[in-house]
Write a protein that holds these residues in place. Structure first.
Motif, PDB file in Angstrom:
ATOM      1  N   PRO A 212      74.053 -36.437 102.403  1.00  0.00           N
ATOM      2  CA  PRO A 212      75.141 -36.893 101.534  1.00  0.00           C
ATOM      3  C   PRO A 212      75.857 -38.130 102.049  1.00  0.00           C
ATOM      4  O   PRO A 212      76.272 -38.974 101.266  1.00  0.00           O
ATOM      5  CB  PRO A 212      76.080 -35.681 101.502  1.00  0.00           C
ATOM      6  N   GLU A 213      76.024 -38.256 103.375  1.00  0.00           N
ATOM      7  CA  GLU A 213      76.766 -39.385 103.898  1.00  0.00           C
ATOM      8  C   GLU A 213      76.059 -40.719 103.671  1.00  0.00           C
ATOM      9  O   GLU A 213      76.644 -41.780 103.795  1.00  0.00           O
ATOM     10  CB  GLU A 213      77.054 -39.202 105.394  1.00  0.00           C
ATOM     11  N   LYS A 214      74.740 -40.656 103.287  1.00  0.00           N
ATOM     12  CA  LYS A 214      73.993 -41.881 103.040  1.00  0.00           C
ATOM     13  C   LYS A 214      73.681 -42.075 101.566  1.00  0.00           C
ATOM     14  O   LYS A 214      73.132 -43.092 101.180  1.00  0.00           O
ATOM     15  CB  LYS A 214      72.687 -41.856 103.851  1.00  0.00           C
ATOM     16  N   ASP A 215      73.962 -41.073 100.751  1.00  0.00           N
ATOM     17  CA  ASP A 215      73.631 -41.150  99.310  1.00  0.00           C
ATOM     18  C   ASP A 215      74.659 -41.985  98.540  1.00  0.00           C
ATOM     19  O   ASP A 215      75.765 -42.189  99.017  1.00  0.00           O
ATOM     20  CB  ASP A 215      73.538 -39.742  98.726  1.00  0.00           C
TER      21      ASP A 215
ATOM     22  N   LYS B 266      83.156 -38.672 111.727  1.00  0.00           N
ATOM     23  CA  LYS B 266      82.098 -39.683 111.826  1.00  0.00           C
ATOM     24  C   LYS B 266      81.242 -39.435 113.067  1.00  0.00           C
ATOM     25  O   LYS B 266      80.014 -39.579 113.040  1.00  0.00           O
ATOM     26  CB  LYS B 266      82.709 -41.081 111.875  1.00  0.00           C
ATOM     27  N   VAL B 267      81.904 -39.044 114.158  1.00  0.00           N
ATOM     28  CA  VAL B 267      81.179 -38.779 115.403  1.00  0.00           C
ATOM     29  C   VAL B 267      80.350 -37.506 115.297  1.00  0.00           C
ATOM     30  O   VAL B 267      79.166 -37.489 115.643  1.00  0.00           O
ATOM     31  CB  VAL B 267      82.156 -38.685 116.588  1.00  0.00           C
ATOM     32  N   THR B 268      80.956 -36.417 114.804  1.00  0.00           N
ATOM     33  CA  THR B 268      80.212 -35.159 114.760  1.00  0.00           C
ATOM     34  C   THR B 268      79.047 -35.215 113.773  1.00  0.00           C
ATOM     35  O   THR B 268      77.987 -34.625 114.022  1.00  0.00           O
ATOM     36  CB  THR B 268      81.123 -33.965 114.423  1.00  0.00           C
ATOM     37  N   LEU B 269      79.206 -35.947 112.674  1.00  0.00           N
ATOM     38  CA  LEU B 269      78.078 -36.082 111.749  1.00  0.00           C
ATOM     39  C   LEU B 269      76.945 -36.881 112.372  1.00  0.00           C
ATOM     40  O   LEU B 269      75.765 -36.600 112.121  1.00  0.00           O
ATOM     41  CB  LEU B 269      78.536 -36.731 110.442  1.00  0.00           C
ATOM     42  N   ARG B 270      77.292 -37.874 113.203  1.00  0.00           N
ATOM     43  CA  ARG B 270      76.228 -38.621 113.892  1.00  0.00           C
ATOM     44  C   ARG B 270      75.534 -37.735 114.920  1.00  0.00           C
ATOM     45  O   ARG B 270      74.304 -37.797 115.085  1.00  0.00           O
ATOM     46  CB  ARG B 270      76.804 -39.880 114.569  1.00  0.00           C
ATOM     47  N   MET B 271      76.307 -36.885 115.598  1.00  0.00           N
ATOM     48  CA  MET B 271      75.695 -35.923 116.525  1.00  0.00           C
ATOM     49  C   MET B 271      74.795 -34.950 115.770  1.00  0.00           C
ATOM     50  O   MET B 271      73.688 -34.624 116.218  1.00  0.00           O
ATOM     51  CB  MET B 271      76.779 -35.160 117.280  1.00  0.00           C
ATOM     52  N   PHE B 272      75.264 -34.481 114.637  1.00  0.00           N
ATOM     53  CA  PHE B 272      74.501 -33.549 113.803  1.00  0.00           C
ATOM     54  C   PHE B 272      73.149 -34.141 113.426  1.00  0.00           C
ATOM     55  O   PHE B 272      72.135 -33.434 113.388  1.00  0.00           O
ATOM     56  CB  PHE B 272      75.321 -33.226 112.555  1.00  0.00           C
TER      57      PHE B 272
ATOM     58  N   ARG C 272      99.047 -26.569 115.270  1.00  0.00           N
ATOM     59  CA  ARG C 272     100.247 -26.782 116.092  1.00  0.00           C
ATOM     60  C   ARG C 272     100.685 -28.245 116.093  1.00  0.00           C
ATOM     61  O   ARG C 272     101.752 -28.557 116.629  1.00  0.00           O
ATOM     62  CB  ARG C 272      99.997 -26.308 117.526  1.00  0.00           C
ATOM     63  N   ARG C 273      99.892 -29.122 115.514  1.00  0.00           N
ATOM     64  CA  ARG C 273     100.249 -30.534 115.384  1.00  0.00           C
ATOM     65  C   ARG C 273     100.563 -30.899 113.945  1.00  0.00           C
ATOM     66  O   ARG C 273     100.747 -32.055 113.612  1.00  0.00           O
ATOM     67  CB  ARG C 273      99.112 -31.432 115.900  1.00  0.00           C
ATOM     68  N   GLY C 274     100.558 -29.892 113.063  1.00  0.00           N
ATOM     69  CA  GLY C 274     100.890 -30.132 111.666  1.00  0.00           C
ATOM     70  C   GLY C 274      99.782 -30.744 110.845  1.00  0.00           C
ATOM     71  O   GLY C 274     100.029 -31.291 109.772  1.00  0.00           O
ATOM     72  N   ILE C 275      98.530 -30.640 111.347  1.00  0.00           N
ATOM     73  CA  ILE C 275      97.394 -31.168 110.579  1.00  0.00           C
ATOM     74  C   ILE C 275      96.364 -30.047 110.418  1.00  0.00           C
ATOM     75  O   ILE C 275      96.703 -28.870 110.532  1.00  0.00           O
ATOM     76  CB  ILE C 275      96.783 -32.417 111.259  1.00  0.00           C
ATOM     77  N   VAL C 276      95.138 -30.397 110.123  1.00  0.00           N
ATOM     78  CA  VAL C 276      94.059 -29.419 109.938  1.00  0.00           C
ATOM     79  C   VAL C 276      92.877 -29.838 110.809  1.00  0.00           C
ATOM     80  O   VAL C 276      92.836 -30.962 111.305  1.00  0.00           O
ATOM     81  CB  VAL C 276      93.633 -29.335 108.448  1.00  0.00           C
ATOM     82  N   PRO C 277      91.898 -28.962 110.993  1.00  0.00           N
ATOM     83  CA  PRO C 277      90.755 -29.323 111.835  1.00  0.00           C
ATOM     84  C   PRO C 277      90.022 -30.553 111.338  1.00  0.00           C
ATOM     85  O   PRO C 277      89.961 -30.828 110.127  1.00  0.00           O
ATOM     86  CB  PRO C 277      89.854 -28.084 111.760  1.00  0.00           C
ATOM     87  N   ASP C 278      89.460 -31.292 112.292  1.00  0.00           N
ATOM     88  CA  ASP C 278      88.667 -32.485 111.981  1.00  0.00           C
ATOM     89  C   ASP C 278      87.219 -32.246 112.401  1.00  0.00           C
ATOM     90  O   ASP C 278      86.826 -31.130 112.732  1.00  0.00           O
ATOM     91  CB  ASP C 278      89.250 -33.710 112.701  1.00  0.00           C
ATOM     92  N   GLY C 279      86.424 -33.290 112.352  1.00  0.00           N
ATOM     93  CA  GLY C 279      85.074 -33.220 112.890  1.00  0.00           C
ATOM     94  C   GLY C 279      84.152 -32.258 112.166  1.00  0.00           C
ATOM     95  O   GLY C 279      83.206 -31.737 112.760  1.00  0.00           O
TER      96      GLY C 279
END
Length: 296
Positions: free
Chosen positions: A293-296, A104-110, A152-159
């Protein structure tokens, strides 16, 4: 542009001086670890900045010895467990409603109309690293360290990093950093194309402000906003024809503007430009010229 204003939020310091907004992640006792509140405050700050014509450039940095140590792990094993945190039943969720907070933050920065500079003063790992990717210029203290530590935390990249990081550094370097999850030096970050330049920690903000002033003092706010969005969006197009279409529209509309006339005349008359158009209210008709897309 003159003036100085400071607002202290719960996790963020918002300072405007002579057209430059400095956003300081401000949880120094927790190495500026990322929280939902920090995400909300960053998004609100960017909304305010885009609406404020007195702000030309945004610098993001951290308080104390870190930039951002990643997600706050205070919830222990439940840190990344959406169901445990929300009390959801654990059934199959509505995937269309799942949105990671860092994204949500990186898309707003984008989407921001103002150019953004990351002044990475210390460790930037996890979301602390991915949040810098949609910023336009990244500089760092020579002692800073970075890491895309998700595996290394058992998840995948975010943002939206799986889209942004290859755009910034290329696919091979992205794969190495993400799949290993290791923390690397600022020198490696510069060599890999993630960082523009390295500086002694006590000179970092001076350099960031010099870069910001170069933009603020010499460019049209509308030209910068359009150019920033065009470069980011066209990076995902499969053929340059779409870029040609967009540039043709943009050149037509900006070429007729008061800022274009001022840009030419200030150059001919050998004087600093005095651009007047607003990136909040004077964007060309029909903008944006691409799907959101985030607004459609």
């Amino acid at each position: 542009m003159t003036g100085f204003a400071t607002h202290d939020l719960e996790t963020l310091r918002y300072e405007v001086e002579d057209g430059i907004l400095t956003l300081t992640l401000h949880r120094p006792d927790r190495l500026n670890a990322f929280t939902d509140t920090m995400a909300e405050e960053l998004i609100a700050a960017l909304d305010a900045a885009d609406a404020d014509d007195d702000i030309r450039v945004i610098i993001v940095t951290g308080a104390g010895r870190a930039f951002c140590a990643g997600a706050d792990l205070g919830k222990g094993a439940a840190t990344f467990d959406y169901d445990a945190q929300t009390g959801a039943s654990g059934g199959t969720p509505d995937w269309t409603q799942l949105r990671d907070t860092g994204g949500k933050v990186t898309l707003r920065m984008f989407a921001c109309h103002k150019p953004m500079i990351a002044a990475i003063n210390g460790p930037a790992v996890g979301v602390g690293a991915t949040m810098t990717l949609p910023m336009d210029i990244r500089i760092a203290a020579d002692t800073a360290r970075m890491g895309f530590v998700f595996c290394r935390r058992g998840i995948v990249p975010d943002g939206a990093a799986s889209w942004l990081l290859p755009k910034v550094v290329g696919l091979p370097q992205s794969l190495e950093w993400v799949l290993s999850g290791r923390v690397f030096s600022a020198e490696e970050g510069k060599a890999g194309g993630l960082l523009r330049s390295l500086h002694p920690a006590d000179e970092l903000m001076k350099v960031a402000r010099e870069l910001a002033r170069e933009i603020a003092d010499n460019t049209s706010a509308v030209s910068v906003a359009l150019s920033r969005q065009m470069l980011w969006h066209m990076a995902g197009e499969p053929h340059p024809w779409r870029a040609h279409e967009i540039e043709s529209q943009a050149i037509y509309w900006t070429g007729r503007s008061a800022d274009a006339k001022e840009g030419v005349m200030s150059f001919i008359e050998k004087r600093p430009p005095a651009f007047t158009l607003s990136s909040a209210t004077n964007m060309p008709p029909g903008y944006p010229w691409w799907p959101t897309p985030e607004k459609d």
